[in-house]
Design an enzyme around this catalytic site. Structure first.
Site: not given
Ligand code: BES
Ligand code: MN
Ligand code: ZN
Length: 498
Positions: A279, A353
């Site tokens: 990230k 997931r």
């Molecule tokens: N934990 C995150 C989702 C999230 C991001 C929650 C920001 C709250 C704030 C999750 O594991 C994630 O990173 N999801 C990705 C999925 C994507 C790679 C398809 C996302 O939402 O960017």
């Molecule tokens: Mn994630």
């Protein structure tokens, strides 16, 4: 805080502080008006003097009101009487709790439950008072070496109701305090940093909870046990970490032995860096909150224990970190889940997931009647719904309806999103049974589509709590949501038995 029930007149009750509502344009509520009469128009003359108008959020304290037995009166502005509703009631209760706590009074009697609030009954108003007051007084100062303590904090809060409502108010306080304690546990765990709140720490917390109740059985699987079972998806996320993963289960048996349980499955990523698909750094610290689904499961089970609900509930918590490392999963890796289905990991940041799918398959062993998973799953959900509603997706409209109604009743709302067939093809992979991401469009829905493929023989719903689990900015901190929704859902399933 200790909560009690009273049924006395506001001018004759002996207390550190009497809390009364005043509507906009200096209109006194029923209790305030009663108080006013007994004190020879004390409030009327004060309001006439311009000290307060009754607008939302206004508060005013008087000391030693002549003609009354209390040390203080706290007036709470409630806004226009015609616009006063359940949300405003909660806000009024919140500003009252904060103001009394600052006032130096260590006990108080609140007359706010006497206000008409969008048709809500006494049970609701009293329960909310306990929940909201507890919420307001919580500070995430567990790790501050010097806590800024209020010199004389509020310790006892009585709610005043008609004497005919005493029993219902006692029940409401009982429920409200149990739910508030569940919410508080979820907030505390959420606010803890990733270096303390690890998968093993979550397991420890579950074990502690298990010690408080003999109907609650806790068991914890380590990585070797998960490997033996074949949880290849969950373990693929844990590969980059030194800190080992855990699968925690809590079985609460308050109902008949042969009643099928409700299973609650909570995402427990104790820190989500994204893994190799790392990230960006701004606000990455907030990814310590990626275990708030797990925290809500623990909080809800705590509330069940405290209320001794006559129902069977199983909590399942897959817990791991998501870090990059020499051994970490790489984009393109293909893993085999517990269900046998293979998954192409195109983005290691779509890890929630991957751990939930194995936990969903694992839940089948409890023969659940329904399974609800709770997860901070997608940033897309924050874009779609903001921070007011959780996303709700389900393979059963009746279950979805139950959860939506529970959310509304508990002031912890969710919003139904579609889980149509048409979205499924976004998960197609040339090399495995499915990919773990579905492209830019409808990210919350394709994440749920992925999970739906593992929700075997049961009614299943998914709550995406990415937008509601914590607040940013000045009030940064975990909210404890959706413990309110989940406990209401379970209470409703118990029917009139509790
Ligand atoms: N934990 C995150 C989702 C999230 C991001 C929650 C920001 C709250 C704030 C999750 O594991 C994630 O990173 N999801 C990705 C999925 C994507 C790679 C398809 C996302 O939402 O960017
Ligand atoms: Mn994630
Ligand atoms: Zn995550």
């Amino acid at each position: 805080m200790k909560f009690t029930v009273k049924s006395e007149k506001p001018a004759t009750v002996k207390t550190g502080c009497v809390v009364l509502g005043v509507y906009e344009r200096r209109k006194l509520s029923e209790a305030a008006s009663l108080f006013d009469k007994s004190t020879r128009g004390l409030l009327t003359s004060l309001l006439k003097g311009g000290d307060m108008d009754g607008k939302c959020g206004q508060t005013l304290i008087l000391h030693h009101p002549r003609g009354a037995k209390c040390e203080r009166v706290l007036l709470i502005g409630c806004g226009k009487q015609s616009e006063f509703n359940d949300t405003r009631y909660r806000n009024a209760v919140a500003s009252a709790a904060a103001a009394v706590n600052r006032s130096g009074a260590s006990d108080a009697v609140s007359y706010l439950p006497g206000l008409e609030a969008g048709g809500r009954d006494t049970y609701w108003k009293v329960r909310q008072l306990a929940e909201v007051s507890t919420r307001v007084l919580y500070k995430p100062d567990q790790l501050k070496s010097k806590k800024d303590k209020t010199s004389r904090p509020l310790r006892r809060l009585a709610v005043n109701v008609d004497s005919s409502d005493t029993d219902i108010a006692l029940k409401a306080l009982n429920h409200g305090q149990a739910i508030a304690a569940g919410i508080q546990l979820a907030r505390m765990l959420g606010d803890l940093p990733g270096n303390i709140c690890t998968p093993r720490y979550l397991a420890e917390q579950a074990r502690e909870l298990g010690k408080t109740c003999k109907q609650l059985k806790v068991s914890v699987l380590d990585e070797a046990a998960m490997k033996k079972l074949g949880m290849g998806a969950l373990l693929s996320v844990a590969r980059g970490s030194e800190e080992p993963a855990r699968l925690i289960t809590l079985e609460y048996r308050g109902g008949n032995p042969d009643d099928r349980p409700v299973a609650l499955v909570g995402k427990g990523v104790t820190f989500d860096s994204g893994g190799i698909s790392i990230k960006p750094s701004p606000a990455m610290d907030e990814m310590k909150y990626d275990m708030c689904g797990a925290a809500s499961v623990l909080g809800t089970l705590k509330a069940c224990v405290d209320m001794e609900l006559p129902i069977n509930v199983v909590g399942v918590i897959p817990a791991t970190e998501n870090l990059p490392g020499g051994n970490a999963s790489k984009p393109g890796d293909i893993v085999t889940s517990l269900s046998g289905q293979t998954i192409e990991v195109l983005n290691t940041d779509a890890e929630g997931r991957l751990i939930l799918c194995d936990a969903l398959s694992y839940s089948e062993k409890f023969n659940p009647e329904v399974v609800v998973d709770i997860a901070t799953l997608t940033g897309a959900c924050v874009i779609a719904l903001g921070s007011h509603a959780a996303g709700l997706l389900s393979n059963d409209d009746e279950l979805a309806g139950e959860l939506l109604r529970a959310g509304t009743a508990a002031a912890d709302r969710a919003w139904h999103m579609p889980l149509w067939e048409e979205y499924q093809e976004q998960l197609d992979s040339n090399f495995a049974d499915m990919a773990n991401i579905g492209g830019r469009e409808a990210g919350t829905i394709t994440a749920a589509c992925f999970l739906s493929r593992f929700a075997g023989n049961y009614h299943w719903a998914h709550l995406d709590i990415a937008g509601v689990a914590w607040k940013q900015g000045k009030e940064k901190g975990a909210t404890g949501r959706p413990v309110g929704l989940l406990t209401q859902f379970l209470l409703d399933r118990c029917g009139s038995d509790c």
